[in-house]
Enzyme design. Structure first.
Site, mmCIF file in Angstrom:
data_model
loop_
_atom_site.group_PDB
_atom_site.id
_atom_site.type_symbol
_atom_site.label_atom_id
_atom_site.label_comp_id
_atom_site.label_asym_id
_atom_site.label_seq_id
_atom_site.Cartn_x
_atom_site.Cartn_y
_atom_site.Cartn_z
ATOM 1 N N HIS A 136 -27.104 -1.167 77.295
ATOM 2 C CA HIS A 136 -25.661 -0.907 77.243
ATOM 3 C C HIS A 136 -25.433 0.457 77.904
ATOM 4 C CE1 HIS A 136 -21.852 0.269 75.284
ATOM 5 N NE2 HIS A 136 -21.662 -1.004 75.010
ATOM 6 N N ASP B 131 -32.186 1.774 70.562
ATOM 7 C CA ASP B 131 -30.778 1.488 70.306
ATOM 8 C C ASP B 131 -30.725 0.212 69.458
ATOM 9 O OD1 ASP B 131 -28.230 0.461 70.374
ATOM 10 O OD2 ASP B 131 -27.902 0.803 72.508
ATOM 11 N N GLN C 41 -27.417 -3.760 68.099
ATOM 12 C CA GLN C 41 -27.314 -5.231 67.978
ATOM 13 C C GLN C 41 -28.450 -5.811 67.152
ATOM 14 O OE1 GLN C 41 -24.692 -6.782 68.882
ATOM 15 N NE2 GLN C 41 -23.749 -5.481 70.427
ATOM 16 N N LYS D 78 -20.518 -2.795 63.576
ATOM 17 C CA LYS D 78 -21.144 -4.061 63.999
ATOM 18 C C LYS D 78 -21.928 -4.673 62.838
ATOM 19 C CE LYS D 78 -21.803 -2.485 68.775
ATOM 20 N NZ LYS D 78 -20.718 -3.091 69.558
ATOM 21 N N CYS E 129 -20.222 -3.845 79.215
ATOM 22 C CA CYS E 129 -20.741 -2.475 79.295
ATOM 23 C C CYS E 129 -22.240 -2.475 79.580
ATOM 24 C CB CYS E 129 -20.452 -1.682 78.027
ATOM 25 S SG CYS E 129 -18.713 -1.497 77.697
HETATM 26 N N1 7TS Z 1 -25.631 -0.155 72.310
HETATM 27 C C1 7TS Z 1 -25.498 -1.493 72.280
HETATM 28 C C2 7TS Z 1 -26.705 -2.360 72.447
HETATM 29 C C3 7TS Z 1 -24.239 -2.053 72.076
HETATM 30 O O1 7TS Z 1 -24.105 -3.378 72.038
HETATM 31 C C4 7TS Z 1 -23.116 -1.208 71.922
HETATM 32 C C5 7TS Z 1 -21.724 -1.742 71.783
HETATM 33 C C6 7TS Z 1 -23.319 0.174 71.935
HETATM 34 C C7 7TS Z 1 -24.586 0.656 72.141
HETATM 35 C C8 7TS Z 1 -22.218 1.149 71.701
HETATM 36 O O2 7TS Z 1 -21.840 1.105 70.370
HETATM 37 P P1 7TS Z 1 -20.618 1.988 69.828
HETATM 38 O O3 7TS Z 1 -20.447 1.508 68.424
HETATM 39 O O4 7TS Z 1 -21.022 3.395 69.917
HETATM 40 O O5 7TS Z 1 -19.450 1.652 70.700
HETATM 41 N N2 7TS Z 1 -21.553 -3.032 72.317
HETATM 42 C C9 7TS Z 1 -20.412 -3.695 72.530
HETATM 43 C C10 7TS Z 1 -20.401 -4.981 73.024
HETATM 44 O O6 7TS Z 1 -21.388 -5.642 73.293
HETATM 45 N N3 7TS Z 1 -19.118 -5.374 73.161
HETATM 46 O O7 7TS Z 1 -18.327 -4.376 72.762
HETATM 47 C C11 7TS Z 1 -19.125 -3.309 72.373
#
Ligand code: 7TS
Length: 405
Positions: A123, A200, A203, A226, A364
């Protein structure tokens, strides 16, 4: 014990509504999951019964909020099997956790000419902070590629590590391909060469059991929104020995021990990395979300989502022109696909009109799109509350949309 989605769904009234007069089907939990009543109730309780600032006041409400905040730190520690709560830092989310490490690890350990290995399936949040740090420090980013099935080419990893390599950054689970990466194996390769590993887990944490010590992660990051918790809060796990050597990321209240105009001494871990009033309500809400996950049972959630993944994949593959991106043996409940001749955005927009929430576009993760030479995909992602019946309703809707093009 099996997960009972009928019972689970009663905890999510938001899912019981109609959108455009069609029953809502929410297949976008990878972007953000919905929050159960138990998490909402916890937040209501704080707002109505005991809100106060933490770590500083003598009064009842602030004391109670502080106790719940610190209890959540222990819940997180136990969830991921960290050695001590000193290793659990609350942040705004995964993105801030990566930025914190990229900046602070960079300050402590990176010099001009050093290298960071970042996987091709990351991401943007696990790419850009490393690029910013590399730009500042004169370091270099090296890419670890994946194959067309969406699996990391691990045989290439030892060859990419040089005496200049300081850290590898990799997702536990890809948000586009669903691939569950072999983190323990990557850690073993990294550590044998004295390289640190940043994982990371945005997910992963909501789908599979995570044990940071068994995985060998030096750092592990995730977001509450999430995993059925509030937005605006997340976690950074870091090995104490490393965090102790890293400078504070931000200055302000709570992260200090003593402040003099001649100089400041910093608080101990984890407070050194928690400057200012944090997201108190969010952190306590995360605690309620962890209780919810544990009550359902993470193993049970995993079994439930794997069954949905298998069922949906088999059915989707029968649709003419269907191309699924991400065919790893070890996959989490995410399916990215395109249908020949139809733009993903058009598919997503039409599905929305049928009450179905998916995500479309590059998710992203631009380098993943570039790998396959496509502008985007449709992504359906499953959570604890999704059912086989929703997939059965989704398939004719998708076929209908396809027939319109
Ligand atoms: N890393 C991964 C693997 C992610 O899927 C996401 C967000 C992030 C980092 C960033 O997370 P945040 O909570 O700091 O924003 N992924 C997604 C997605 O797949 N669709 O919308 C956000």
């Amino acid at each position: 014990m099996n997960l009972d989605p009928i019972k689970i769904r009663q905890d999510f009234p938001i899912l019981q509504q109609k959108i455009y007069n069609k029953p809502l089907i929410y297949f976008d939990s990878a972007a953000s999951s919905q929050r159960p009543l138990q998490v909402q109730e916890k937040i209501r309780q704080i707002d109505q019964e005991y809100y106060g600032n933490i770590h500083r006041a003598v009064h009842y409400m602030a004391d109670k909020a502080t106790a719940d905040y610190e209890t959540t730190r222990e819940k997180v520690r136990s969830l991921i099997n960290a050695g001590t709560t000193a290793e659990i830092i609350f942040t705004k989310g995964t993105t801030e956790s990566v930025n914190l490490v990229a900046w602070s690890f960079g300050e402590a350990f990176i010099s001009a000419g050093d290298e960071i290995i970042v996987s091709e399936m990351e991401h943007h949040s696990n790419i850009v902070p490393w690029q910013l740090m590399a730009g500042r420090k004169g370091a270099k980013i090296v890419m670890l590629p994946f194959n067309n099935k969406g699996e990391l080419e691990l045989d290439k990893l030892p060859g990419l590590i040089s005496e200049k390599t300081k850290l590898i950054a990799v997702a536990h689970v890809s948000n586009v391909l669903g691939t569950v990466n072999p983190v323990a194996e990557i850690a073993a390769i990294a550590h044998a060469r004295g390289v640190k590993l940043f994982v990371d887990g945005a997910q992963a944490i909501q789908h599979l059991p995570v044990d940071v010590q068994a995985l060998g992660a030096d750092f592990y990051a995730f977001s509450a929104h999430k995993m059925y918790g509030p937005n605006g809060v997340g976690v950074l796990y870091g090995r104490k020995e490393l965090l102790e050597q890293m400078p504070p990321y931000q200055g302000g209240g709570e992260m200090i021990s003593e402040v003099r105009f001649s100089g400041t001494t910093f608080n101990e871990l984890p407070y050194k990395f928690e400057a200012g009033t944090p997201n108190i309500t969010g952190v306590i809400g995360l605690g309620a979300a962890i209780d919810y996950l544990l009550e359902a049972g993470i193993e049970n959630i995993s079994v439930h989502e794997q069954a949905l993944l298998k069922y949906a994949t088999e059915k989707l593959m029968q649709i003419p022109g269907m191309k699924i991106y991400g065919e790893s043996k070890n996959k989490s409940g995410v399916i990215s696909f395109n249908v020949e001749g139809i733009h993903s955005f058009d598919l997503g927009t039409m599905l929305d009109k049928m009450g179905i929430a998916v995500r479309t576009g590059h998710h992203c993760a631009d380098p993943v799109m570039q790998h396959f030479g496509i502008p985007g995909t449709v992504r359906m992602s499953f959570g604890i509350y999704n059912t086989r019946e929703e997939i059965d309703a989704f398939l004719p809707a998708l076929k209908k949309v396809i027939s319109l093009f």
